[in-house]
Design an enzyme around this catalytic site. Structure first.
Site, short mmCIF file in Angstrom:
data_model
loop_
_atom_site.label_atom_id
_atom_site.label_comp_id
_atom_site.label_asym_id
_atom_site.label_seq_id
_atom_site.Cartn_x
_atom_site.Cartn_y
_atom_site.Cartn_z
N VAL A 118 11.69 -2.97 -2.59
CA VAL A 118 10.72 -2.81 -2.97
C VAL A 118 10.52 -1.93 -4.59
O VAL A 118 9.35 -1.69 -4.89
CB VAL A 118 9.58 -2.33 -2.17
CG1 VAL A 118 8.90 -3.07 -1.23
CG2 VAL A 118 9.94 -1.37 -1.46
N ASP A 119 12.15 -1.72 -5.22
CA ASP A 119 11.85 -0.51 -6.21
C ASP A 119 12.31 -1.74 -6.94
O ASP A 119 11.97 -0.47 -8.65
CB ASP A 119 13.30 0.31 -5.46
CG ASP A 119 14.54 -0.67 -5.24
OD1 ASP A 119 14.87 -1.78 -6.09
OD2 ASP A 119 15.59 -0.32 -4.84
N HIS A 126 9.05 -8.57 -0.35
CA HIS A 126 9.08 -7.63 0.42
C HIS A 126 7.44 -6.96 -0.79
O HIS A 126 6.83 -5.78 0.10
CB HIS A 126 9.29 -6.42 1.21
CG HIS A 126 9.85 -7.46 2.10
ND1 HIS A 126 11.16 -6.58 3.03
CD2 HIS A 126 9.42 -8.29 2.78
CE1 HIS A 126 12.05 -7.28 4.37
NE2 HIS A 126 10.80 -8.71 4.27
N CYS A 138 -5.71 -3.13 -4.66
CA CYS A 138 -7.10 -2.92 -4.28
C CYS A 138 -7.89 -3.42 -3.45
O CYS A 138 -7.95 -4.85 -2.94
CB CYS A 138 -8.81 -2.31 -4.58
SG CYS A 138 -10.26 -2.10 -3.77
N CYS A 164 -9.96 3.59 -6.43
CA CYS A 164 -10.07 2.52 -6.96
C CYS A 164 -10.75 2.45 -8.31
O CYS A 164 -12.06 2.70 -8.60
CB CYS A 164 -10.73 0.80 -6.13
SG CYS A 164 -10.44 -0.45 -7.28
N CYS A 209 -13.55 -0.50 -7.98
CA CYS A 209 -14.78 -0.80 -7.77
C CYS A 209 -14.90 0.91 -6.52
O CYS A 209 -15.99 0.91 -6.27
CB CYS A 209 -14.55 -1.38 -6.28
SG CYS A 209 -13.55 -1.48 -4.98
N GLY A 245 24.16 -5.69 0.96
CA GLY A 245 23.33 -4.74 1.09
C GLY A 245 21.94 -4.53 2.29
O GLY A 245 21.72 -3.99 2.08
N GLY A 248 28.96 -2.65 7.90
CA GLY A 248 28.58 -2.81 9.43
C GLY A 248 27.63 -3.70 10.00
O GLY A 248 27.62 -4.37 8.99
#
Ligand SMILES: [Zn+2]
Length: 271
Positions: free
Chosen positions: A99-100, A115, A123, A174, A177, A215, A243
């Site tokens: 998410v970076d 993701h 909002c 927000c 709103c 990764g 791994g």
């Protein structure tokens, strides 16, 4: 060791699926050990976030201190090599669980953010979307006491903040709103991946002839199912990963070299 993968890197036949391991060299902490076991505290659950103001305060207080690391992170050699491969027409596109925003920052076009993306805030009341950087300015102005305390960084733009600092925390409202249910535009545990992102990711795998996992331990089902689909269709799955993964039985070749070293080597072999 990389030669079998290099052979497939022609005519945009390989789709890439990346996970947290590609961003650790950019200083963003990973959240599973090499056995695929999650480290640290339990993640924020979607239902709790939506229903409890205490959960939202906890999230935003921690995020206020975790976000600057994500905001300041730069793509590393692995992100740059993938963008380079794409520029040379060698890849069928990038799907990421991260998410970076670092693939896009490296120049990869049309990344599927499976993701979501921490750089956006949504909002839950009026559906407005805002830049995370703007929300950060508000957070810091409203919570000056939190700016200088010591914290321990955690994955996904999170940081460990002592409970005593959560009491007086002022939630960001927000800008449109004035509701107080702002949520980062990322998929929380207990929340479904956005249908259009899930569809776009699957379409990318279906259009490719092979899948390269970079990764990721593939513990999230939204990523694992892409491997299942590739495997069912008889497409080879390669992995550059340290791994265990959930898809070990489906993977044709696993390369245990750090991705920020392996991908530049691969790039040199084919460009
Ligand atoms: Zn709103």
């Amino acid at each position: 060791m990389l030669a079998p993968v290099a052979e497939w890197l022609t005519d945009a036949r390989v789709a890439v699926l990346s996970g947290a391991g590609i961003s650790t060299a950019s200083g963003i902490p990973d959240y599973r050990d090499s056995n695929g076991v999650r480290r640290g505290r339990a993640p924020m659950m979607f239902q709790e976030f939506v229903s409890a103001i205490s959960a939202r305060k906890r999230y935003w207080a921690r995020s206020m201190r975790g976000w600057p690391t994500v905001a300041a992170a730069n793509p590393n050699a692995a992100h740059r090599s993938l963008a380079d491969l794409q520029a040379h027409g060698k890849l069928a596109g990038v799907i990421t669980q991260n998410v970076d925003g670092l693939h896009s920052a490296a120049g990869s076009p049309d990344v599927v953010d499976l993701h979501g993306n921490l750089h956006r805030v949504r909002c839950l009341d009026c559906a407005g979307t805002f830049s995370r950087a703007d929300i950060q300015t508000r957070l810091e102005a409203q919570n000056p006491d939190l700016r200088d305390i010591e914290v321990v960084l955690a994955p996904d733009g999170d940081a460990q903040v002592a409970a005593e600092f959560l009491e007086g925390f002022v939630l960001p409202l927000c800008p449109r709103c004035s509701g107080e249910r702002l949520k980062p535009d990322v998929v929380f545990f207990g929340e479904n991946v956005a249908a259009n992102d899930a569809t776009a990711a699957m379409a990318r795998v279906q259009a490719a002839d092979a899948l390269l996992v970079v990764g990721s331990s593939l513990m999230a089902f939204s990523a694992f199912r892409l491997c299942q689909a590739a495997h069912r269709a008889g497409k080879p799955i390669f992995a550059i990963n340290h791994g265990k993964t959930r898809a070990d039985e489906l993977i044709a070749l696993k390369i245990d070299i750090p991705c920020e070293r392996a991908l530049p080597l691969l790039c040199n072999l084919v460009t």
